[in-house]
Design a protein around this motif. Structure first.
Motif, PDB file in Angstrom:
ATOM      1  N   UNK A 100       0.841  -1.200   0.000  1.00  0.00           N
ATOM      2  CA  UNK A 100       0.000   0.000   0.000  1.00  0.00           C
ATOM      3  C   UNK A 100       0.879   1.254   0.000  1.00  0.00           C
ATOM      4  N   UNK A 101       1.696   1.419   1.033  1.00  0.00           N
ATOM      5  CA  UNK A 101       2.637   2.538   1.169  1.00  0.00           C
ATOM      6  C   UNK A 101       1.992   3.893   0.889  1.00  0.00           C
ATOM      7  N   UNK A 102       0.889   4.155   1.605  1.00  0.00           N
ATOM      8  CA  UNK A 102       0.226   5.457   1.478  1.00  0.00           C
ATOM      9  C   UNK A 102      -0.650   5.728   2.693  1.00  0.00           C
ATOM     10  N   UNK A 103      -1.025   6.995   2.795  1.00  0.00           N
ATOM     11  CA  UNK A 103      -1.910   7.433   3.865  1.00  0.00           C
ATOM     12  C   UNK A 103      -3.341   7.085   3.497  1.00  0.00           C
ATOM     13  N   UNK A 104      -4.078   6.581   4.471  1.00  0.00           N
ATOM     14  CA  UNK A 104      -5.509   6.356   4.313  1.00  0.00           C
ATOM     15  C   UNK A 104      -6.199   7.382   5.188  1.00  0.00           C
TER      16      UNK A 104
END
Length: 115
Positions: A100-104
């Motif tokens: 994923x490597x992202x902000x949710x």
């Protein structure tokens, strides 16, 4: 009943952890699991830098896992979460990684495919 081991890695950036509710759905070639709340009683899940594991039991074999859905819902106040990756260990012992490597942010559903 088949059981999957789901491992969730939270980023180590400042404020990367969350206290929100996190739900997981597994989608396979032979079916879809119900939505499962990822939560350990009396444990602070999804803290900054944490790697947490959960057992997800389903009614019937889902076949080959194609994607997973992560859903974040507000607990107390809205906070963001940095999700690095999720791994799934299948009942036959295979490991699948879903990067994923992202902000949710906000209350949303994120679909991750096998990486």
């Amino acid at each position: 009943m088949p059981s999957y081991t789901v491992t969730v890695a939270t980023g180590s950036q400042w404020f990367a952890g969350t206290d929100d509710y996190v739900y997981l759905t597994l989608q396979g070639t032979d079916g879809c699991s119900e939505r499962h709340l990822l939560d350990k009683p009396f444990y602070n899940d999804f803290e900054r830098g944490a790697v947490d594991s959960y057992d997800v039991t389903v009614e019937e074999d889902l076949g080959e896992i194609q994607l997973i859905k992560i859903e974040k819902r507000k607990y107390w106040y809205q906070d963001d979460w940095y999700l690095k990756y999720i791994t799934v260990k299948t009942p036959v012992g295979d490991y699948l990684e879903f990067p994923c490597y992202r902000w949710i942010t906000d209350e949303r559903e994120v679909v991750l495919r096998d990486g």
